[in-house]
Design a protein around this motif. Structure first.
Motif, PDB file in Angstrom:
ATOM      1  N   GLN A  79      35.926  19.313 -19.904  1.00 40.65           N
ATOM      2  CA  GLN A  79      37.106  18.614 -20.426  1.00 40.65           C
ATOM      3  C   GLN A  79      36.906  17.107 -20.212  1.00 40.65           C
ATOM      4  OE1 GLN A  79      39.490  19.992 -22.182  1.00 40.65           O
ATOM      5  NE2 GLN A  79      38.348  21.910 -21.878  1.00 40.65           N
ATOM      6  N   PRO A  80      37.456  16.281 -21.090  1.00 41.62           N
ATOM      7  CA  PRO A  80      37.363  14.831 -20.837  1.00 41.62           C
ATOM      8  C   PRO A  80      37.924  14.496 -19.455  1.00 41.62           C
ATOM      9  CG  PRO A  80      38.241  15.259 -23.043  1.00 41.62           C
ATOM     10  CD  PRO A  80      38.165  16.593 -22.349  1.00 41.62           C
ATOM     11  N   SER A  81      37.336  13.489 -18.804  1.00 43.22           N
ATOM     12  CA  SER A  81      37.773  13.096 -17.456  1.00 43.22           C
ATOM     13  C   SER A  81      38.915  12.078 -17.570  1.00 43.22           C
ATOM     14  CB  SER A  81      36.583  12.438 -16.737  1.00 43.22           C
ATOM     15  OG  SER A  81      36.308  11.189 -17.374  1.00 43.22           O
ATOM     16  N   PRO A  82      39.588  11.769 -16.435  1.00 44.06           N
ATOM     17  CA  PRO A  82      40.639  10.732 -16.470  1.00 44.06           C
ATOM     18  C   PRO A  82      40.099   9.394 -17.002  1.00 44.06           C
ATOM     19  CG  PRO A  82      40.677  11.926 -14.373  1.00 44.06           C
ATOM     20  CD  PRO A  82      39.455  12.405 -15.101  1.00 44.06           C
ATOM     21  N   GLY A  83      38.811   9.147 -16.759  1.00 52.08           N
ATOM     22  CA  GLY A  83      38.213   7.897 -17.257  1.00 52.08           C
ATOM     23  C   GLY A  83      38.133   7.883 -18.774  1.00 52.08           C
ATOM     24  N   HIS A  84      37.722   9.006 -19.378  1.00 54.05           N
ATOM     25  CA  HIS A  84      37.674   9.084 -20.856  1.00 54.05           C
ATOM     26  C   HIS A  84      39.069   8.821 -21.431  1.00 54.05           C
ATOM     27  CE1 HIS A  84      34.093  11.809 -19.980  1.00 54.05           C
ATOM     28  NE2 HIS A  84      33.580  11.032 -20.910  1.00 54.05           N
ATOM     29  N   GLY A  85      40.066   9.465 -20.827  1.00 52.35           N
ATOM     30  CA  GLY A  85      41.439   9.334 -21.338  1.00 52.35           C
ATOM     31  C   GLY A  85      41.949   7.909 -21.220  1.00 52.35           C
ATOM     32  N   ALA A  86      41.649   7.279 -20.091  1.00 51.75           N
ATOM     33  CA  ALA A  86      42.123   5.902 -19.862  1.00 51.75           C
ATOM     34  C   ALA A  86      41.522   4.944 -20.886  1.00 51.75           C
ATOM     35  CB  ALA A  86      41.766   5.464 -18.441  1.00 51.75           C
ATOM     36  N   LEU A  87      40.244   5.140 -21.236  1.00 51.45           N
ATOM     37  CA  LEU A  87      39.616   4.250 -22.233  1.00 51.45           C
ATOM     38  C   LEU A  87      40.265   4.438 -23.600  1.00 51.45           C
ATOM     39  CD1 LEU A  87      35.791   4.358 -21.342  1.00 51.45           C
ATOM     40  CD2 LEU A  87      37.397   2.471 -21.003  1.00 51.45           C
ATOM     41  N   ALA A  88      40.619   5.673 -23.916  1.00 49.44           N
ATOM     42  CA  ALA A  88      41.273   5.925 -25.225  1.00 49.44           C
ATOM     43  C   ALA A  88      42.621   5.195 -25.267  1.00 49.44           C
ATOM     44  CB  ALA A  88      41.451   7.427 -25.431  1.00 49.44           C
ATOM     45  N   ARG A  89      43.338   5.168 -24.128  1.00 44.87           N
ATOM     46  CA  ARG A  89      44.643   4.473 -24.085  1.00 44.87           C
ATOM     47  C   ARG A  89      44.432   2.958 -24.149  1.00 44.87           C
ATOM     48  NH1 ARG A  89      45.272   8.344 -20.215  1.00 44.87           N
ATOM     49  NH2 ARG A  89      45.131   6.883 -18.457  1.00 44.87           N
ATOM     50  N   MET A  90      43.413   2.484 -23.405  1.00 47.46           N
ATOM     51  CA  MET A  90      43.186   1.024 -23.369  1.00 47.46           C
ATOM     52  C   MET A  90      42.898   0.476 -24.760  1.00 47.46           C
ATOM     53  SD  MET A  90      40.917   0.579 -19.918  1.00 47.46           S
ATOM     54  CE  MET A  90      40.290  -1.044 -20.354  1.00 47.46           C
ATOM     55  N   ALA A  91      42.182   1.267 -25.558  1.00 48.18           N
ATOM     56  CA  ALA A  91      41.818   0.801 -26.914  1.00 48.18           C
ATOM     57  C   ALA A  91      43.080   0.474 -27.712  1.00 48.18           C
ATOM     58  CB  ALA A  91      41.012   1.881 -27.627  1.00 48.18           C
ATOM     59  N   ARG A  92      44.158   1.193 -27.395  1.00 50.67           N
ATOM     60  CA  ARG A  92      45.401   1.012 -28.170  1.00 50.67           C
ATOM     61  C   ARG A  92      46.208  -0.181 -27.662  1.00 50.67           C
ATOM     62  NH1 ARG A  92      45.019   6.809 -27.954  1.00 50.67           N
ATOM     63  NH2 ARG A  92      46.418   7.047 -26.180  1.00 50.67           N
ATOM     64  N   THR A  93      45.883  -0.671 -26.441  1.00 54.86           N
ATOM     65  CA  THR A  93      46.704  -1.782 -25.917  1.00 54.86           C
ATOM     66  C   THR A  93      45.990  -3.127 -26.035  1.00 54.86           C
ATOM     67  OG1 THR A  93      45.748  -1.378 -23.748  1.00 54.86           O
ATOM     68  CG2 THR A  93      47.851  -0.327 -24.185  1.00 54.86           C
ATOM     69  N   LEU A  94      44.691  -3.103 -26.312  1.00 57.10           N
ATOM     70  CA  LEU A  94      43.951  -4.372 -26.350  1.00 57.10           C
ATOM     71  C   LEU A  94      43.798  -4.848 -27.797  1.00 57.10           C
ATOM     72  CD1 LEU A  94      41.288  -3.376 -23.694  1.00 57.10           C
ATOM     73  CD2 LEU A  94      42.990  -5.204 -23.434  1.00 57.10           C
ATOM     74  N   SER A  95      43.670  -6.164 -27.980  1.00 56.65           N
ATOM     75  CA  SER A  95      43.646  -6.677 -29.362  1.00 56.65           C
ATOM     76  C   SER A  95      42.337  -6.301 -30.060  1.00 56.65           C
ATOM     77  CB  SER A  95      43.823  -8.202 -29.361  1.00 56.65           C
ATOM     78  OG  SER A  95      42.911  -8.784 -28.455  1.00 56.65           O
TER      79      SER A  95
END
Ligand code: BV8
Length: 247
Positions: A79-95
């Protein structure tokens, strides 16, 4: 475990474009052994760098195919790790956000990341070793490796082996992402394999702030403005949460 320095949050908030390079360390917390980890079971006697080569495939295609089949099995159950998930979220908050991975496990995409630059290909895809084109996985047969339905050539995993060139499109988009970014995050990579490890140098040459997230030291640690000693699974969710907090 390293806490995220407030100046790093500020740097990311002010960033125009962030580029991330991940290595097998981010998938370690998904239960997938890194290249530095000793192999287990029947593969314990082999080193990955001795199996991930055209020469190994030429001399023993079945052994190489079976090694990848073992790894594919592991990846499909991971399963994706917490790190994979966090990067997917960060992509949505950064310009601006670019994600380059050296990993072939497809876990970034399964965590929701888009437009992932697969620098070393993807273990879940097969390609014909003669025509060098991606081929649909054939129904399990008695031939190992299976044969290309079009030309009868042996199939192989669609990954980049040692001594092979990086796919042109990935090479170019990764180079551009390293040149253009003002923040470059190197996560879970020993920074030993080229040309991937050269991306950090390109980013630094273009004035980017280098951030490294790794429990261990690597050749780039001394070049990083922020060297966070810790795991991707512990640090990245903190980073992603901090970016979501109101300024
Ligand atoms: C090329 C896909 C030229 C396959 C991989 C002699 C002959 C030929 C080439 C060379 C040569 N000598 C040097 C070279 C160049 C060679 C190279 O760099 N070799 C190294 C060993 C010196 N590179 C190549 O061959 C490349 N091609 O040069 O071609 C060319 C040019 C034009 C035309 C024709 C030819 C191709 C290299 C790609 C090889 N394929 N993978 C597969 O997966 O089976 S490389 C593979 O190893 C990975 O993809 C990755 O890139 C690399 C392993 O590195 P990492 O991902 O960093 O993983 P590692 O285990 O090393 O480290 C894990 C890190 O995570 C550690 O630092 C650890 O501390 C950290 N960690 C652990 N847990 C965590 C964590 N971090 C965060 N959180 C945690 N929880």
């Amino acid at each position: 475990m390293a806490r995220v320095p407030p100046q790093l949050i500020e740097t990311l908030r002010q960033s125009r474009e962030v580029t991330v390079l991940t290595g097998s360390g981010i998938s370690a917390e998904s239960g997938i052994p890194t290249f530095r980890d000793a192999q287990t079971g029947i593969w314990a006697e082999f080193r990955p760098e001795d199996l991930a080569t055209p020469e190994a495939f030429a001399s023993n295609p079945r052994r190489v195919w079976d090694w990848y089949a073992w790894r594919r099995e592991m990846v499909s159950e991971a399963q994706p790790s917490p790190g994979h998930g966090a990067l997917a979220r960060m992509a949505r908050t950064l310009s601006g956000f670019n994600l380059i991975t050296q990993n072939v496990d497809g876990l970034h995409q399964r965590a929701g990341s888009k437009d992932v630059i697969e620098y070393h290909g993807n273990i879940m895809r097969d390609k014909c070793s003669v025509e060098d084109v991606v081929v649909e996985r054939p129904a399990p047969g008695d031939e190992v490796p299976p044969r290309c339905p079009a030309c009868g050539g042996m199939l192989r995993p669609d990954v980049v082996w040692f001594g092979e060139a990086i796919p042109a499109a990935a090479l170019e988009s990764a180079q551009l992402a390293a040149e253009r970014c003002d923040v470059f995050l190197s996560i879970g990579t020993s920074s030993l394999v080229y040309p991937a490890a050269g991306l950090m140098e390109i980013a630094l040459r273009n004035g980017a702030t280098l951030v490294e997230i790794n429990p261990a030291q690597t050749p780039v640690t001394k070049l990083a403005e922020f060297a966070l000693t810790g795991t991707a699974g512990a640090i990245l969710p903190q980073l992603s949460a901090a970016l979501l907090e109101p300024e």
